[in-house]
Design a protein around this motif. Structure first.
Motif, PDB file in Angstrom:
ATOM      1  N   SER B  81      -7.280  10.346   6.503  1.00  0.00           N
ATOM      2  CA  SER B  81      -8.034  11.357   7.240  1.00  0.00           C
ATOM      3  C   SER B  81      -9.409  11.601   6.636  1.00  0.00           C
ATOM      4  N   ASN B  82     -10.350  11.964   7.514  1.00  0.00           N
ATOM      5  CA  ASN B  82     -11.685  12.356   7.060  1.00  0.00           C
ATOM      6  C   ASN B  82     -12.191  11.389   5.987  1.00  0.00           C
ATOM      7  N   MET B  83     -12.286  10.140   6.379  1.00  0.00           N
ATOM      8  CA  MET B  83     -12.553   9.086   5.405  1.00  0.00           C
ATOM      9  C   MET B  83     -13.953   9.164   4.800  1.00  0.00           C
ATOM     10  N   SER B  84     -14.009   8.754   3.550  1.00  0.00           N
ATOM     11  CA  SER B  84     -15.267   8.603   2.822  1.00  0.00           C
ATOM     12  C   SER B  84     -15.276   7.189   2.226  1.00  0.00           C
ATOM     13  N   PRO B  85     -16.426   6.727   1.758  1.00  0.00           N
ATOM     14  CA  PRO B  85     -16.479   5.375   1.177  1.00  0.00           C
ATOM     15  C   PRO B  85     -15.469   5.160   0.046  1.00  0.00           C
ATOM     16  N   GLU B  86     -15.104   6.228  -0.634  1.00  0.00           N
ATOM     17  CA  GLU B  86     -14.125   6.109  -1.730  1.00  0.00           C
ATOM     18  C   GLU B  86     -12.729   5.726  -1.227  1.00  0.00           C
ATOM     19  N   ASP B  87     -12.506   5.885   0.051  1.00  0.00           N
ATOM     20  CA  ASP B  87     -11.216   5.504   0.639  1.00  0.00           C
ATOM     21  C   ASP B  87     -11.153   4.023   0.999  1.00  0.00           C
ATOM     22  N   SER B  88     -12.242   3.316   0.807  1.00  0.00           N
ATOM     23  CA  SER B  88     -12.235   1.872   1.064  1.00  0.00           C
ATOM     24  C   SER B  88     -11.252   1.200   0.117  1.00  0.00           C
ATOM     25  N   SER B  89     -10.196   0.654   0.685  1.00  0.00           N
ATOM     26  CA  SER B  89      -9.107   0.092  -0.119  1.00  0.00           C
ATOM     27  C   SER B  89      -8.259  -0.791   0.773  1.00  0.00           C
ATOM     28  N   ILE B  90      -7.304  -1.438   0.119  1.00  0.00           N
ATOM     29  CA  ILE B  90      -6.218  -2.074   0.854  1.00  0.00           C
ATOM     30  C   ILE B  90      -5.029  -1.123   0.780  1.00  0.00           C
ATOM     31  N   TYR B  91      -4.435  -0.858   1.926  1.00  0.00           N
ATOM     32  CA  TYR B  91      -3.260   0.009   1.982  1.00  0.00           C
ATOM     33  C   TYR B  91      -2.058  -0.872   2.325  1.00  0.00           C
ATOM     34  N   LEU B  92      -1.037  -0.783   1.484  1.00  0.00           N
ATOM     35  CA  LEU B  92       0.129  -1.644   1.652  1.00  0.00           C
ATOM     36  C   LEU B  92       1.389  -0.828   1.890  1.00  0.00           C
ATOM     37  N   CYS B  93       2.164  -1.312   2.819  1.00  0.00           N
ATOM     38  CA  CYS B  93       3.478  -0.748   3.098  1.00  0.00           C
ATOM     39  C   CYS B  93       4.510  -1.602   2.365  1.00  0.00           C
ATOM     40  N   SER B  94       5.548  -0.985   1.854  1.00  0.00           N
ATOM     41  CA  SER B  94       6.594  -1.763   1.186  1.00  0.00           C
ATOM     42  C   SER B  94       7.954  -1.109   1.382  1.00  0.00           C
ATOM     43  N   VAL B  95       8.976  -1.946   1.240  1.00  0.00           N
ATOM     44  CA  VAL B  95      10.349  -1.469   1.347  1.00  0.00           C
ATOM     45  C   VAL B  95      11.175  -2.154   0.278  1.00  0.00           C
ATOM     46  N   VAL B  96      12.316  -1.599   0.005  1.00  0.00           N
ATOM     47  CA  VAL B  96      13.265  -2.220  -0.913  1.00  0.00           C
ATOM     48  C   VAL B  96      14.195  -3.092  -0.088  1.00  0.00           C
ATOM     49  N   SER B  97      14.309  -4.347  -0.467  1.00  0.00           N
ATOM     50  CA  SER B  97      15.200  -5.250   0.252  1.00  0.00           C
ATOM     51  C   SER B  97      15.786  -6.241  -0.730  1.00  0.00           C
ATOM     52  N   PRO B  98      16.863  -6.903  -0.337  1.00  0.00           N
ATOM     53  CA  PRO B  98      17.483  -7.855  -1.261  1.00  0.00           C
ATOM     54  C   PRO B  98      16.523  -8.965  -1.636  1.00  0.00           C
ATOM     55  N   GLY B  99      16.478  -9.261  -2.917  1.00  0.00           N
ATOM     56  CA  GLY B  99      15.609 -10.320  -3.400  1.00  0.00           C
ATOM     57  C   GLY B  99      16.412 -11.346  -4.155  1.00  0.00           C
ATOM     58  N   PHE B 100      15.926 -11.705  -5.319  1.00  0.00           N
ATOM     59  CA  PHE B 100      16.609 -12.726  -6.099  1.00  0.00           C
ATOM     60  C   PHE B 100      17.987 -12.264  -6.527  1.00  0.00           C
ATOM     61  N   SER B 101      18.933 -13.121  -6.395  1.00  0.00           N
ATOM     62  CA  SER B 101      20.302 -12.845  -6.821  1.00  0.00           C
ATOM     63  C   SER B 101      20.866 -11.597  -6.170  1.00  0.00           C
ATOM     64  N   GLY B 102      20.380 -11.252  -5.000  1.00  0.00           N
ATOM     65  CA  GLY B 102      20.888 -10.094  -4.286  1.00  0.00           C
ATOM     66  C   GLY B 102      20.383  -8.771  -4.802  1.00  0.00           C
ATOM     67  N   ALA B 103      19.599  -8.760  -5.869  1.00  0.00           N
ATOM     68  CA  ALA B 103      19.101  -7.494  -6.395  1.00  0.00           C
ATOM     69  C   ALA B 103      18.030  -6.937  -5.469  1.00  0.00           C
ATOM     70  N   ASN B 104      17.963  -5.634  -5.388  1.00  0.00           N
ATOM     71  CA  ASN B 104      16.956  -5.008  -4.540  1.00  0.00           C
ATOM     72  C   ASN B 104      15.602  -5.015  -5.217  1.00  0.00           C
ATOM     73  N   VAL B 105      14.613  -5.479  -4.493  1.00  0.00           N
ATOM     74  CA  VAL B 105      13.252  -5.521  -5.021  1.00  0.00           C
ATOM     75  C   VAL B 105      12.293  -5.018  -3.951  1.00  0.00           C
ATOM     76  N   LEU B 106      11.098  -4.689  -4.373  1.00  0.00           N
ATOM     77  CA  LEU B 106      10.077  -4.251  -3.443  1.00  0.00           C
ATOM     78  C   LEU B 106       9.487  -5.442  -2.701  1.00  0.00           C
ATOM     79  N   THR B 107       9.471  -5.324  -1.395  1.00  0.00           N
ATOM     80  CA  THR B 107       8.836  -6.320  -0.530  1.00  0.00           C
ATOM     81  C   THR B 107       7.650  -5.652   0.138  1.00  0.00           C
ATOM     82  N   PHE B 108       6.523  -6.371   0.200  1.00  0.00           N
ATOM     83  CA  PHE B 108       5.287  -5.775   0.699  1.00  0.00           C
ATOM     84  C   PHE B 108       4.853  -6.387   2.028  1.00  0.00           C
ATOM     85  N   GLY B 109       4.150  -5.571   2.791  1.00  0.00           N
ATOM     86  CA  GLY B 109       3.433  -6.085   3.937  1.00  0.00           C
ATOM     87  C   GLY B 109       2.139  -6.738   3.473  1.00  0.00           C
ATOM     88  N   ALA B 110       1.405  -7.314   4.413  1.00  0.00           N
ATOM     89  CA  ALA B 110       0.173  -8.036   4.067  1.00  0.00           C
ATOM     90  C   ALA B 110      -0.987  -7.096   3.784  1.00  0.00           C
TER      91      ALA B 110
END
Lengths: 116, 117
Positions: B81-110
């Motif tokens: 909201s009410n963006m300023s130049p300081e908000d220039s960034s990459i914003y990533l969404c992530s979830v916990v999902s099964p990864g190596f060996s079935g352990a839950n790890v963070l998976t990210f969007g692009a």
């Protein structure tokens, strides 16, 4: 609080050669997880490898392996037979075994360049 | 592991405006996470989006600046909201999902790269 330090902002490696990326961390806990994530120019963060602190055996995933030194709090990533597609920003990350996934602490990253 | 779709992938915004980023996951997840990656820096967790309750914000981030919605178990939005130049960034969404060996790890969007002029 836990901290993760990657002291190499940039690294380069010749294609087919081996490179090691360094990571150290600070924690008072005995049980935790360590991760290496890769972020290529496409920005998709990809998990490369994962290590549980209670396991003495170093994790290995194909050409990627780690050297986990618990006493020294060191967790380096070795990439063997480097390929052009390995070029990316690599982040080391820490998570307490008692914490939720939100408590993932990232290092500042190492930009890896692979030279043809 | 889960497949995460984010949009927009990038946008250029004017100072003072707001932008909403969408995150869609191909499976139901309990928690979704929003991270910010400022230029040349590492990832910082903004908040955890919980289905059916208000988001949980990390220190330094507030709901008025980064309102989050979580209408169901596969979708979330983050508004800057009410963006300023300081908000220039990459914003990533992530979830916990099964990864190596079935352990839950963070998976990210692009990620969504925002540039604020």
């Amino acid at each position: 609080a836990q901290t993760v330090t990657q002291s190499q902002p940039e690294m380069s490696v010749q294609e087919a050669e081996t490179v090691t990326l360094s990571c150290t961390y600070d924690t008072s806990e005995s049980d935790y997880y360590l991760f290496w994530y890769k972020q290529p120019p496409s920005r998709q963060m990809i998990l490369v490898i994962r290590q549980e602190a209670y396991k003495q055996q170093n994790a290995t995933e194909n050409r990627f392996s780690v050297n986990f030194q618990k006493a020294a709090k060191s967790f380096s990533l070795k990439i063997s037979d480097s390929q052009l597609g390995d070029a990316a920003m690599y982040f080391c990350a820490y998570r307490s075994s008692s914490g939720s996934a939100r408590q993932l602490t990232f290092g500042s990253g190492t930009q890896l360049t692979v030279l043809p | 592991s889960a497949v995460i779709s984010q949009k927009p992938s990038r946008d250029i915004c004017q100072r003072g405006t707001s932008l909403t980023i969408q995150c869609q996951v191909d499976s139901q997840v309990t928690m979704m996470f929003w991270y910010r990656q400022q230029p040349g820096q590492s990832l910082t967790l903004i908040a955890t989006a919980n289905q059916g309750s208000e988001a949980t914000y990390e220190s330094g981030f507030v709901i008025d600046k980064f309102p989050i919605s979580r209408p169901n178990l596969t979708f979330s939005t983050l508004t800057v909201s009410n963006m300023s130049p300081e908000d220039s960034s990459i914003y990533l969404c992530s979830v916990v999902s099964p990864g190596f060996s079935g352990a839950n790890v963070l998976t990210f969007g692009a990620g969504s790269r925002l540039t604020v002029l």
